[in-house]
Each structure stands twice: as structure tokens, then as C-alpha cells.
Design an enzyme around this catalytic site. Structure first.
Site, PDB file in Angstrom:
ATOM      1  CG  HIS A  93      20.166  29.412 -14.177  1.00 25.65           C
ATOM      2  ND1 HIS A  93      20.992  28.410 -13.733  1.00 25.65           N
ATOM      3  CD2 HIS A  93      19.303  29.648 -13.164  1.00 25.65           C
ATOM      4  CE1 HIS A  93      20.643  28.048 -12.520  1.00 25.65           C
ATOM      5  NE2 HIS A  93      19.629  28.777 -12.144  1.00 25.65           N
ATOM      6  CD  GLU A  96      17.683  33.367 -11.397  1.00 25.60           C
ATOM      7  OE1 GLU A  96      17.647  33.074 -10.185  1.00 25.60           O
ATOM      8  OE2 GLU A  96      17.284  32.609 -12.295  1.00 25.60           O
ATOM      9  CG  HIS A  97      23.088  31.806  -9.677  1.00 34.59           C
ATOM     10  ND1 HIS A  97      23.402  31.011  -8.597  1.00 34.59           N
ATOM     11  CD2 HIS A  97      22.177  31.110 -10.392  1.00 34.59           C
ATOM     12  CE1 HIS A  97      22.721  29.873  -8.660  1.00 34.59           C
ATOM     13  NE2 HIS A  97      21.966  29.910  -9.749  1.00 34.59           N
ATOM     14  CD  GLU A 173      20.265  25.894  -9.659  1.00 34.14           C
ATOM     15  OE1 GLU A 173      19.322  26.111 -10.435  1.00 34.14           O
ATOM     16  OE2 GLU A 173      20.916  26.807  -9.102  1.00 34.14           O
TER      17      GLU A 173
END
Length: 479
Positions: A93, A96-97, A173
Site C-alpha cells: 500500500h 501504491e502511494h 490514514e
């Protein structure tokens, strides 16, 4: 359905700024997904979609839909949180950023700018099984999108300063979506007791301690390991000619070099031999309950029967406004404020059948658990009616007719099937198999899989906001 997965990703996908990586075990079932994605993919014509495979291993799947002058371009990588190692949870993840940062040919942030200037929008999402990136653009912009995606597949620049700033965004997040979300905490705890050996025990977003100790080298290593044409496939849906798309794919992706991928060893979960319970204390008004039973995933589309029957069972319990939970528990006995059922047969890892809900005010978790169990027991003893079965199938068939408006959801349907190890060619078969499920098969799976030996339960123990605040020691300095 209460848990977001393919449906949420299709309609509200996670991006480098807006992700949903909380309770993945609550993916909509095949039936529920069909019902909820009304206005999605049209039934394919004889030769549509089309597929080719480049010499470097990249597969390109194209579905022609000429009703609007737009196109969806998606790149799917067969690498998700289940491929991570302990100590680096959340790296899929995090990368992905970082994929929205710079490459050897683009400055940081230029990718999004180029998409916006072309009149499109872009986003991305990470799951347990895969990571995917997409753009929705006017069809004339498709060549540029393919050029941009092929560039970051091979030329991403991972800068230590960029990483240091972005990992803080990821940690925030996690605080917002999990640490400050009691239901997400419950599902995270549930996964950690359902799975002891299987990698689904780790959260997609990552454990906070792992995020705090992650380095840019961890992200770089992940990129070098998994981001290669022979570990990816491209899905394009829209007002395109597949022959031209194949030519463009060769032009932009064909020169990328494949490389050897890490070995994926089996990480099978040991057989469970007794009920497991976990309790989570968090500030909330009402308690919350999630119950998960081990269940089979779909392995052979043609020969398997139980996964289709379990899909129908989930729809009977919680697939429409007249389903059993809504009728009996929410509007009838009013023991529940909400109650849901979820089952995902299409995944790379291991499957579960999940029931969840909140008791109504004045009712207890014990009463809700008993009520949920009683609904399963009724089906075990009495089966389902012909009317219930017909309703589920009729809604499924009707939804198939109306699934025609969203290019994005068509691409998600194709990509999601491929990510689970199935094929886009199986999509129609899934619905046809659901239509053949009998009442006897639904009753049989209710009897077969819902035993305490394979059950895990997570409960939210609500705390008042004041009680949940950490106490400061006497004489502590206030800031």
C-alpha cells in the site's frame, strides 16, 4: 454488505489520497455483487473481450464498448498484502502511494497533472491479493495513459525524502481509517484470530509499528520484486478497437524487460479446532459483533458446488430489503439495528463466511449472536423456500440485463476475476452456476460449514469517550 471490497473499489476506488484498506473479509458475494453492480458490464458478445500476450509476459485484455467516447485503462499487479513479510506489513500500500511520485521521465506529481489535463481522472487501490491503477479518459488520451503507466512500471524513482513525507500520510490514514474506527478495529482483530499462519492475518494498511520502522529501501525492494510486465496485466474497456489497442500495447509496454519473480510458497492455515473469541475496547455508542466461519473458496468453476450455494445463502440472509436479516432481526424482533452476511469465493487466499451486526439499543451482544445463530439454524432445519430462491435468482438475472452503464465496473469485473486466479472467460459461468443452485444445496452448506470448531468471533466493547482518553500522570506538563 458492510465490508468494502470489489464493489467499493469499483465505484469509490482507493487512491494515493483516498484508500479503503480496513475489513477485507467482508467482500460482497457473487450474488450480492451482481445485485449491487446493477448497471455494470454488458453480457459479452461472442468475441468480446479480446486478449493478447506480449513476449515479455504482459497480458492485455480489451473489451470494446462504443456507447461513449471514453476508455478505462487499468494496470493490475499480482502483488498485494498477502505477499508481504512480517515486519514490512503495509509496504504494498505504501508503494501504491509512491507510484504517484516521480519517474526518470516525470517530476513528482506530474502523472496526476497529465491525466487531468487530458480530461480524465486516475486512482489506485491495494488489496490483499493485488494492487491496481487506473485512468478514465477520453478515448483519444488512451495512448498517453499507456505511455505514462509503462513509464512508471519500469522507471519509478524512489526518493528517501519523498518516502519520509509519504509514509506519514500512510500512518495518518491508518489512524483515521482503523485506529479511530471501532468497526475497523474489530475486523482487524478478527482477522488476526481467524488466521494464525496465513498472511491474511496482517492488515492491508499495515501495523503501525511496521509503518513507523519502514524504510524507502523496503518500498524499493517491493517495487523491484513485483513490478514487472510478467507479473501484471492490462485491462482496457471503452470506445476502442482491440487491434489498435494491441498495437499500442506493443509500442509502449513491449520493450519492458521481464524478470524472475520471488517464489510464492504455500502458507496454508492449520485446521481450526475450536471457537476463538476476541474483544476490542474502543469509544463507541453501541457494541458491534462480527462472526466468521471457515468456508471453501472457488477453485474449479465447473465442478465446485458449495461456493455457489454459500453465495446464495448470503443473499438469502442479506441480499435485498426482504432478506431474512432485514425482515426478521431488524424490522421483526428488532434485536438488531443492523445485520449483514458476506462471503467471498473468489480470492487468492482462504475464505470465510461472515455475519456481523449491531444490537438495537437495549439489546445485548449475546442476544444478537443468538439471533444470528438462530437464523442459520432455521435454514439448517427448515431450508429455504422456493420463493426466496426464486427472488435471488430473478434479481441476479435482472441485474445482468441492466449491467450496462459503467466502463469502470466492467474493467473491475474482468480484473477482479483474473486477480483471484480465475479468468474473465469465467464471468458468465459464475452467474449461470448460481442460477442452478437448489434449495437442498443451500440447506446442505448451512449444515456443513456453520460449526463452532471453525468459528471466530470479535466483539466491540464500547467505551465512553472520556474513559477512552489516556490519563495524564500527576504533574505532567500540558502542551
Amino acid at each position: 454488505m458492510h465490508g468494502p471490497r470489489i464493489l467499493a473499489e469499483a465505484l469509490f476506488p482507493n487512491s494515493s489520497r483516498d484508500r479503503l484498506a480496513t475489513h477485507p473479509n467482508m467482500k460482497p458475494s457473487i450474488v450480492v455483487l451482481t445485485l449491487l453492480l446493477a448497471a455494470v458490464a454488458p453480457a459479452p458478445t461472442l468475441a468480446n473481450p479480446f486478449e493478447t500476450k506480449l513476449a515479455n509476459g504482459l497480458r492485455v485484455i480489451v473489451k470494446e464498448d462504443r456507447r461513449a467516447p471514453t476508455a478505462v485503462h487499468m494496470v493490475w499487479y499480482r502483488a498485494g498484502s498477502m505477499d508481504e513479510k512480517d515486519g514490512t506489513s503495509g509496504v504494498a500500500h505504501a508503494l501504491e502511494h509512491l507510484m504517484f511520485k516521480g519517474t526518470k521521465n516525470l517530476k513528482s506529481g506530474e502523472f496526476n497533472k497529465r491525466v487531468a489535463e487530458a480530461g480524465g481522472r486516475d486512482n489506485a487501490f491495494t488489496s490483499r491479493d493485488y494492487t491496481a491503477y487506473f485512468q478514465i479518459v477520453p478515448k483519444a488520451a488512451l495512448p498517453e495513459m499507456m505511455k505514462l503507466e509503462s513509464d512508471r512500471m519500469a522507471n519509478l524513482t524512489l526518493d528517501a525524502k519523498e518516502f519520509a513525507a509519504e509514509i506519514k500520510v500512510v500512518m495518518e490514514e491508518r489512524r483515521l481509517r482503523t485506529d479511530d474506527n471501532p468497526h475497523a478495529q474489530v475486523h482487524e482483530a478478527l482477522n488476526s484470530v481467524i488466521f494464525q499462519a496465513h498472511p491474511y492475518r496482517r492488515p492491508i494498511i499495515g501495523w503501525m509499528d511496521d509503518l513507523e520502522h519502514m524504510t524507502w529501501q523496503d518500498a524499493r525492494d517491493w517495487y523491484k520484486q513485483w513490478y514487472a510486465p510478467n507479473n501484471a496485466y492490462v485491462v482496457i474497456v471503452g470506445d476502442v478497437d482491440h487491434r489498435e489497442v494491441f498495437r499500442l500495447a506493443q509500442k509502449y509496454y513491449g520493450s519492458l524487460k521481464p524478470h524472475a519473480l520471488p517464489q510464492r510458497k504455500p502458507q496454508n492455515e492449520p485446521e481450526q479446532a475450536g471457537i476463538r473469541r476476541v474483544s476490542v475496547k474502543a469509544p463507541a455508542k453501541l457494541p458491534y459483533l462480527a462472526m466468521a466461519w471457515k468456508a471453501p473458496k472457488l477453485r474449479d468453476v465447473q465442478k465446485d458446488r458449495d461456493p455457489y450455494a454459500l453465495d446464495v445463502l448470503a443473499a438469502v440472509l442479506d441480499g435485498h430489503d426482504a432478506s431474512r436479516f432485514a425482515r426478521s432481526l431488524v424490522r421483526g424482533s428488532r434485536v438488531a439495528q443492523s445485520a449483514g452476511a458476506g462471503y467471498d469465493a473468489t480470492l487468492r487466499g482462504e475464505a470465510n463466511f461472515v455475519l456481523d451486526g449491531q444490537p438495537a439499543e437495549g439489546k445485548t451482544i449475546a442476544e444478537l449472536e443468538a439471533a444470528l445463530r438462530a437464523e442459520i439454524k432455521r435454514i439448517q432445519d427448515e431450508g429455504v423456500s422456493a420463493e426466496e430462491l426464486a427472488r435471488v435468482k430473478t434479481l441476479s438475472i435482472a441485474a445482468q440485463i441492466y449491467k450496462r452503464d459503467s466502463l469502470m465496473a466492467q474493467a473491475m469485473e474482468i480484473g477482479g476475476a483474473e486477480a483471484s486466479g480465475l479468468s474473465w472467460r469465467d464471468i458468465d459461468t459464475l452467474l449461470e452456476k448460481v442460477k442452478t443452485v437448489t434449495a437442498e444445496e443451500v440447506q446442505a452448506v448451512a449444515r456443513k460449514y456453520f460449526t463452532d470448531d471453525t468459528l471466530s468471533i470479535a466483539v466491540l466493547d464500547p467505551q465512553s469517550v472520556e474513559r477512552s482518553k489516556p490519563k495524564k500522570p500527576a504533574g505532567a506538563v500540558r502542551h
